[in-house]
Motif scaffolding. Structure first.
Motif, PDB file in Angstrom:
ATOM      1  N   ALA A   6       0.852  -1.188   0.000  1.00  0.00           N
ATOM      2  CA  ALA A   6       0.000   0.000   0.000  1.00  0.00           C
ATOM      3  C   ALA A   6       0.883   1.231   0.000  1.00  0.00           C
ATOM      4  O   ALA A   6       2.092   1.160   0.229  1.00  0.00           O
ATOM      5  N   SER A   7       0.280   2.373  -0.257  1.00  0.00           N
ATOM      6  CA  SER A   7       1.003   3.639  -0.205  1.00  0.00           C
ATOM      7  C   SER A   7       0.936   4.189   1.213  1.00  0.00           C
ATOM      8  O   SER A   7      -0.141   4.250   1.820  1.00  0.00           O
ATOM      9  N   LEU A   8       2.066   4.595   1.736  1.00  0.00           N
ATOM     10  CA  LEU A   8       2.102   5.142   3.081  1.00  0.00           C
ATOM     11  C   LEU A   8       1.221   6.376   3.204  1.00  0.00           C
ATOM     12  O   LEU A   8       0.563   6.594   4.229  1.00  0.00           O
ATOM     13  N   ALA A   9       1.160   7.182   2.146  1.00  0.00           N
ATOM     14  CA  ALA A   9       0.352   8.404   2.180  1.00  0.00           C
ATOM     15  C   ALA A   9      -1.140   8.103   2.253  1.00  0.00           C
ATOM     16  O   ALA A   9      -1.925   8.960   2.655  1.00  0.00           O
ATOM     17  N   ASP A  10      -1.542   6.885   1.868  1.00  0.00           N
ATOM     18  CA  ASP A  10      -2.949   6.495   1.976  1.00  0.00           C
ATOM     19  C   ASP A  10      -3.298   5.985   3.366  1.00  0.00           C
ATOM     20  O   ASP A  10      -4.481   5.865   3.705  1.00  0.00           O
ATOM     21  N   LEU A  11      -2.289   5.661   4.153  1.00  0.00           N
ATOM     22  CA  LEU A  11      -2.520   5.099   5.479  1.00  0.00           C
ATOM     23  C   LEU A  11      -2.347   6.133   6.583  1.00  0.00           C
ATOM     24  O   LEU A  11      -3.013   6.061   7.619  1.00  0.00           O
TER      25      LEU A  11
END
Length: 264
Positions: A182-187
């Motif tokens: 996953a993208s860290l910016a989405d979490l």
């Protein structure tokens, strides 16, 4: 403004302990309101204790691990305070309870990693002040990326060796399933992620050379960073704290100069 007040109170020293307690509470009022209690603890300073946690709870024990390309393993906690208290500051066990020491620095996974027998991986809150690691959680390697992993407390007699974060390909080999990234910016909050990338070093991003697990040699993997370990992260936490204090003193001096100018 609330964060500035918190830093100013910290920089003022022991005489401003009560002010520090008030400003820390104010700083995290929205995120932690009704979820625990603030207190001034001997040897800890201003600290926060969650009030509604499962029996035997340890930090980083209710949730799951998610692999991110930018930041390695990210802890996604299920508790209401997880986004704040399990990604900033440090935890310390005192008199049978876990206390959170506030910090301003965001981290995807502020844990120490370890490997144990029977193909198990372990992790625990990063220690502070040169203390030993405690509060280990343990999980079969094959279940590390599961959406609902069967996390258990590590038995007292379990031998755990400190190691780098696990290679996701180890997890894939053990489980027979691909690890979804996953993208860290989405979490996490994008602003936190940007600040973390701006101040962090690559060796602290949880993507170091993987340590071999007990089953045999790891698959070949290109080196993406320097060594990762709890000591490095502890130094980064201390370094950020010093930077916060220096910034606080600069702001205090600016305010004092404005007051002097007004008197003139």
């Amino acid at each position: 403004m609330r964060r500035r007040a918190f830093l100013a109170a910290l920089a003022a020293g022991p005489a401003a302990a009560s002010d520090a307690l008030e400003t820390v509470q104010e700083l995290h009022r929205d995120q932690l309101a009704g979820l625990g209690d603030w207190s001034e603890r001997p040897g800890l300073g201003v600290a926060w204790r969650p009030s509604d946690v499962p029996p035997g709870w340890r930090p980083f024990s209710v949730g799951r691990w998610i692999w991110t390309i930018e930041g390695g393993w990210y802890w996604q906690g299920d508790l209401l305070f997880s986004r704040i208290a399990e990604h900033r500051g440090r935890w310390r066990r005192l008199e049978g309870a876990w206390w959170w020491l506030p910090g301003s620095r965001f981290e995807p996974a502020p844990v120490a990693w370890g490997q144990a027998e029977e193909e198990r991986i372990a992790w625990a809150p990063l220690p502070t002040g040169g203390r030993s690691v405690e509060g280990w959680s343990v999980l079969p390697v094959a279940a590390l990326a599961d959406p609902a992993p069967p996390i258990r407390p590590a038995p007292a007699d379990l031998s755990i060796s400190r190691t780098a974060p696990p290679d996701p390909r180890w997890v894939e080999a053990a489980s027979g399933r691909p690890v979804v990234s996953a993208s860290l910016a989405d979490l996490a909050d994008p602003a936190d992620v940007r600040a973390w990338f701006a101040t962090d070093t690559r060796s602290l991003r949880g993507i170091a050379d993987p340590a071999p697990l007990l089953s045999g040699p790891a698959p070949a993997m290109p080196s993406t960073s320097g060594p990762v370990g709890a000591d490095d992260a502890a130094e980064a936490f201390a370094r950020q704290h010093r930077q916060d204090l220096r910034q606080s003193e600069r702001l205090r001096e600016r305010d004092r100069q404005r007051e002097r100018d007004l008197v003139r």
